[in-house]
Design a protein around this motif. Sequence first.
Motif, PDB file in Angstrom:
ATOM      1  N   GLY A  59      -1.517 -23.099 -27.584  1.00  0.00           N
ATOM      2  CA  GLY A  59      -1.211 -22.175 -28.741  1.00  0.00           C
ATOM      3  C   GLY A  59      -0.943 -20.986 -28.614  1.00  0.00           C
ATOM      4  N   ARG A  60      -0.274 -20.151 -29.137  1.00  0.00           N
ATOM      5  CA  ARG A  60       0.055 -18.694 -29.111  1.00  0.00           C
ATOM      6  C   ARG A  60       0.948 -18.416 -27.615  1.00  0.00           C
ATOM      7  NH1 ARG A  60      -4.393 -14.678 -31.622  1.00  0.00           N
ATOM      8  NH2 ARG A  60      -4.203 -15.224 -33.827  1.00  0.00           N
ATOM      9  N   LEU A  61       2.032 -19.202 -27.292  1.00  0.00           N
ATOM     10  CA  LEU A  61       2.714 -19.260 -26.279  1.00  0.00           C
ATOM     11  C   LEU A  61       3.359 -17.982 -26.278  1.00  0.00           C
ATOM     12  CD1 LEU A  61       4.468 -22.519 -25.892  1.00  0.00           C
ATOM     13  CD2 LEU A  61       2.728 -21.692 -24.148  1.00  0.00           C
ATOM     14  N   GLN A  62       3.814 -17.362 -25.160  1.00  0.00           N
ATOM     15  CA  GLN A  62       4.476 -15.934 -24.956  1.00  0.00           C
ATOM     16  C   GLN A  62       5.809 -16.329 -25.613  1.00  0.00           C
ATOM     17  OE1 GLN A  62       4.445 -14.807 -20.847  1.00  0.00           O
ATOM     18  NE2 GLN A  62       2.196 -14.691 -20.937  1.00  0.00           N
ATOM     19  N   THR A  63       6.483 -15.389 -25.761  1.00  0.00           N
ATOM     20  CA  THR A  63       7.860 -15.537 -26.494  1.00  0.00           C
ATOM     21  C   THR A  63       9.066 -16.411 -25.702  1.00  0.00           C
ATOM     22  OG1 THR A  63       7.628 -13.714 -27.770  1.00  0.00           O
ATOM     23  CG2 THR A  63       9.850 -14.422 -27.732  1.00  0.00           C
ATOM     24  N   ALA A  64       9.056 -15.799 -24.450  1.00  0.00           N
ATOM     25  CA  ALA A  64      10.008 -16.554 -23.440  1.00  0.00           C
ATOM     26  C   ALA A  64       9.657 -17.983 -22.949  1.00  0.00           C
ATOM     27  CB  ALA A  64       9.928 -15.715 -22.141  1.00  0.00           C
ATOM     28  N   LEU A  65       8.308 -18.226 -23.098  1.00  0.00           N
ATOM     29  CA  LEU A  65       7.951 -19.858 -22.753  1.00  0.00           C
ATOM     30  C   LEU A  65       7.953 -20.236 -24.183  1.00  0.00           C
ATOM     31  CD1 LEU A  65       4.677 -19.208 -20.854  1.00  0.00           C
ATOM     32  CD2 LEU A  65       6.704 -19.706 -20.201  1.00  0.00           C
ATOM     33  N   ALA A  66       7.971 -20.005 -25.371  1.00  0.00           N
ATOM     34  CA  ALA A  66       8.047 -20.647 -26.655  1.00  0.00           C
ATOM     35  C   ALA A  66       9.681 -21.040 -26.744  1.00  0.00           C
ATOM     36  CB  ALA A  66       7.582 -19.682 -27.695  1.00  0.00           C
ATOM     37  N   GLN A  67      10.219 -20.062 -26.258  1.00  0.00           N
ATOM     38  CA  GLN A  67      11.709 -20.355 -26.545  1.00  0.00           C
ATOM     39  C   GLN A  67      12.266 -21.349 -25.465  1.00  0.00           C
ATOM     40  OE1 GLN A  67      13.768 -16.578 -25.729  1.00  0.00           O
ATOM     41  NE2 GLN A  67      13.384 -15.664 -27.880  1.00  0.00           N
ATOM     42  N   ARG A  68      11.697 -21.138 -24.342  1.00  0.00           N
ATOM     43  CA  ARG A  68      11.915 -22.349 -23.484  1.00  0.00           C
ATOM     44  C   ARG A  68      11.403 -23.897 -23.989  1.00  0.00           C
ATOM     45  NH1 ARG A  68      10.124 -20.688 -17.612  1.00  0.00           N
ATOM     46  NH2 ARG A  68      11.039 -22.982 -17.035  1.00  0.00           N
ATOM     47  N   LEU A  69      10.279 -23.835 -24.469  1.00  0.00           N
ATOM     48  CA  LEU A  69       9.840 -25.074 -25.295  1.00  0.00           C
ATOM     49  C   LEU A  69      10.828 -25.463 -26.423  1.00  0.00           C
ATOM     50  CD1 LEU A  69       7.758 -27.161 -25.499  1.00  0.00           C
ATOM     51  CD2 LEU A  69       6.329 -25.494 -27.144  1.00  0.00           C
ATOM     52  N   ASP A  70      10.991 -24.609 -26.968  1.00  0.00           N
ATOM     53  CA  ASP A  70      12.317 -24.837 -28.270  1.00  0.00           C
ATOM     54  C   ASP A  70      13.560 -25.683 -27.676  1.00  0.00           C
ATOM     55  OD1 ASP A  70      10.474 -23.868 -30.052  1.00  0.00           O
ATOM     56  OD2 ASP A  70      11.474 -22.118 -30.113  1.00  0.00           O
ATOM     57  N   VAL A  71      13.928 -25.117 -26.445  1.00  0.00           N
ATOM     58  CA  VAL A  71      15.221 -25.359 -25.843  1.00  0.00           C
ATOM     59  C   VAL A  71      14.884 -26.885 -25.332  1.00  0.00           C
ATOM     60  CG1 VAL A  71      16.907 -25.329 -23.953  1.00  0.00           C
ATOM     61  CG2 VAL A  71      16.079 -23.363 -25.346  1.00  0.00           C
ATOM     62  N   LEU A  72      13.551 -26.926 -24.827  1.00  0.00           N
ATOM     63  CA  LEU A  72      13.012 -28.203 -24.399  1.00  0.00           C
ATOM     64  C   LEU A  72      13.244 -29.390 -25.322  1.00  0.00           C
ATOM     65  CD1 LEU A  72      12.028 -30.038 -21.775  1.00  0.00           C
ATOM     66  CD2 LEU A  72       9.811 -29.182 -22.508  1.00  0.00           C
ATOM     67  N   VAL A  73      12.550 -29.161 -26.521  1.00  0.00           N
ATOM     68  CA  VAL A  73      12.513 -30.041 -27.647  1.00  0.00           C
ATOM     69  C   VAL A  73      13.970 -30.486 -28.263  1.00  0.00           C
ATOM     70  CG1 VAL A  73      11.856 -30.127 -30.110  1.00  0.00           C
ATOM     71  CG2 VAL A  73      10.327 -29.285 -28.473  1.00  0.00           C
ATOM     72  N   ALA A  74      14.797 -29.291 -28.236  1.00  0.00           N
ATOM     73  CA  ALA A  74      16.232 -29.515 -28.807  1.00  0.00           C
ATOM     74  C   ALA A  74      16.653 -30.673 -27.641  1.00  0.00           C
ATOM     75  CB  ALA A  74      16.955 -28.091 -28.816  1.00  0.00           C
ATOM     76  N   GLY A  75      16.589 -30.397 -26.337  1.00  0.00           N
ATOM     77  CA  GLY A  75      17.273 -31.163 -25.352  1.00  0.00           C
ATOM     78  C   GLY A  75      16.684 -32.601 -25.687  1.00  0.00           C
TER      79      GLY A  75
END
Length: 917
Positions: A891-907
Amino acid sequence: MLNWIFKKRSTLELRPAPVPTPAAVAAAASAQVEADKAIARARQAEAAQAEWAPRLDAARGDDAALLRVAQETPVLDLKLAAVQAIAGEATLKLAERAFRDHDRRVHRLAKQRWEAAVVQREARERAQVLIDNATALGTEMPIPVNRLVSLDRDWAALPAADLEASQTEAFTQQRQRLDALMREHDEKLAQAQRQAAEAAAQAQAEAAAAQEARRAEQARLDEEAAAAQAQRQADQQRDAQARDQAQADAAAEVAARKKARTASTDQLAPLIQAVTDGEAALADGELGAMEGHIDAADAVVQALKTQGLQWPDKLRHRLQDLHAERGRLNGWRRWGGARAREDLVAEAETLARLVPGAPAVPPAEPEVVAVPNDAAASHVEEAVAHIQAPSEAPEAAAEPVVAPAVTDASDTEGAGAETAPPESAQAPEADVVAGVEAAAAAETPALSAETAADAAPVAPAPRAPRAPRAPKLNLKTHADAIQNLRNRWKELDRVGAAASGALWHRFDSALKHAYQPVAALMAAQKAARQENLAARLTLLATLDDVAVPAAGASEEGAAGWKALIHALDRFHLAWRQLGPVAHTVPAAELDRLNQLLRQALGRLEDPLAAARRSAEAQREQLVAQALALVPADESQPPAFDAPRRVRDLQAQWQQQARSLTLARNTERALWDRFRAATNAVFERREAAVKTRDAEFAANLVLREGLIQALVDLPADLPEADLKRALAEHDQQWRQAPEVLRVQMPKLEARWQAAREKAVHTLASSGQRRWLAHVDALVARLALCREREAEGADADSLAARWKEAAETAPNWLKALAPRWQQPVTAGPLAGDAVEALLLQLEASLDLPATPEQQAARRQLKLQAMKQALEGRGGAGAPKSAQEAFAALLRQGRLQTALAQRLDVLVAGLRAATPGTFV
């Protein structure tokens, strides 16, 4: 600087510029080359357009020049324009052939225009034919309605756009002319019908008037008949009174003679019998017998007178009546015999005049004789009727007078006549001696001079004039007429007085001269029979030269049998052409000729019959062998080699037929049986083939149905149902019956294509479900982040969480603690999250910055080192699924980590379904 230290980099910094791949560079270079080529082609087209456009305009109107332009110009549009401008059918055909192997668009246009030109030409030719037919139809009256309807139907079937205006106008004019002619004909027909009705009415009125006139005439005749009947009744009354008076006189005479002696019944019996027989002979017209009975009665009367005996007056009166009738009949006989002989002489001279070169016969001087009174004539006519016409048919006696026309002796009943004479030769010449027969019928009978004192003299009617021309003779009828005249003369000699010598000489001379053509005919027939006999003997001599071949199946023997059969056929044909043997050969030579015929034919036909019996037995064996090839069971097909064996049997049959032919009826019967057997073999084989083809067709339909059912599987079918249907179809395809080998490759190709489509559909269904799971995960991650943000509406988020789509159970299980627990950061530290992201990004091979790539390598080295040392990091996940679940719980990931998680989910969208699940 602080952002760099705390790793709060911007999105632009996290997304480095993509490095172009070699494939992209090659594609860009190829696109540039294609663009350069397109520019060059456009420039060449513009130059060719400028060069060939004037030549195309100059060639318009000249089909040959347009064809050269179409063949030489490199510009496709100019080729199409040149072909479009060609008008001639022949040139369009040449264009179609010229562009058949290249320039498909130009060839298609040329073919279309050529076919249109052919259709136009044929339509115009057909239109001209219909116009000519309409013109010719106008000359027929009445005009057949069916041909007119056919003409209209054929014209309506023509394409109107392809016809010339002049043709349409000409057909319209001809059609109008036909309509006018039909109306005119109908009017004339109606007028003729009206006139016929009027004529019928007038004829009916005239018939009614004639009927009325006939009724009036009949009434007049009835009145006259009634008057005649009254006169007859009066005459009968007078006769009755006379009879009464005669009876009274007779009674007085009887009373006077009672005193005389009367003969007994036995004495009167011969007299009574003689008188009775005389009356019977008189009734039968037997004049000679009647005279004999009268003489016998006179002898009895003379004996009674000698004895002084009396006989009854009634018997006396009867005998007196017989004497009176004999006197009258003798007078009539003498006159009738002379008259009948004169008629026979006249008929004989008439027959003689029909023969060319007949001597002139002066007409006999008519003799004036007395005719007896009417009462005597009425009794005598019946008695001498048999003398006037001795034959049963009176017409046959007069028939020789009429001589039917004939040209030669072939019309007679001679033995040499093979065929009946033509109708024209058998038709009677009614106008030859019709006047003679009419005159003979009109002559008045006369008595001899002995009875002339009791009758009034009457002059006979003049004889008919001689025929103006000599008719052609029917010799058979002519000979029959001569014989009939001689028979009638003999009959007159038998029942009447003898004729004078001069009359007999005239009669005999005339018949001898009339018989000359008949005698000539008989001589000609005799010569013809001798010639016929000689011709038949010559034919029999030709049979002696025919050799009988030796027994065997050699080629020489076959040729010998053929020669023998041909010789016999020619002999029988020539023999039949000579006519019936019984009528064309002298009777004395008939038996000898028949014996020679039997011997000559027996020498050739007996060996031929034996050879034919042997050949017939061989053909019967071939028929039996052919029948043996037909299975007894109708459902059973013939043997595999049955067609070959049938062909062998047919070859043997042809060989035997060439060696020796049988009689036509026998050959036909055997061939029909053999052909029926061979046809049955092929029919059974064809039926078996049809049955097999039907089975293969049914199997083909079954397999095509399986393919179609596989193709028709709905795309939205659940994955489990789709897998089950695909398995069932696979099993059915493997268990399906066989089809023809030539059909199986295409069916297999279609089946594989349909199956691949179904598999693709199944894969697409899993991919869609996977994408739905990923989308649901993205939505739930977004809801979690909204919940972790300050000021979020908990109730609204809870409702949206319930309404959100379902995702993978493991993912939902990982998000559940994060959604249900209070909002806090963690549970992992930032370095651990970084490590998990590096691990998962490396597993998905996502694009990364150089720093991230270095970190990935470092992470792989650490993992290898730990694997070699046999230990793992404290609290480190053991698999990618656990690592991804740990990231989802963070929970409450940093913005950069959250963006990388979104890219991972999109992948995950491009990843294999089930990744990280």
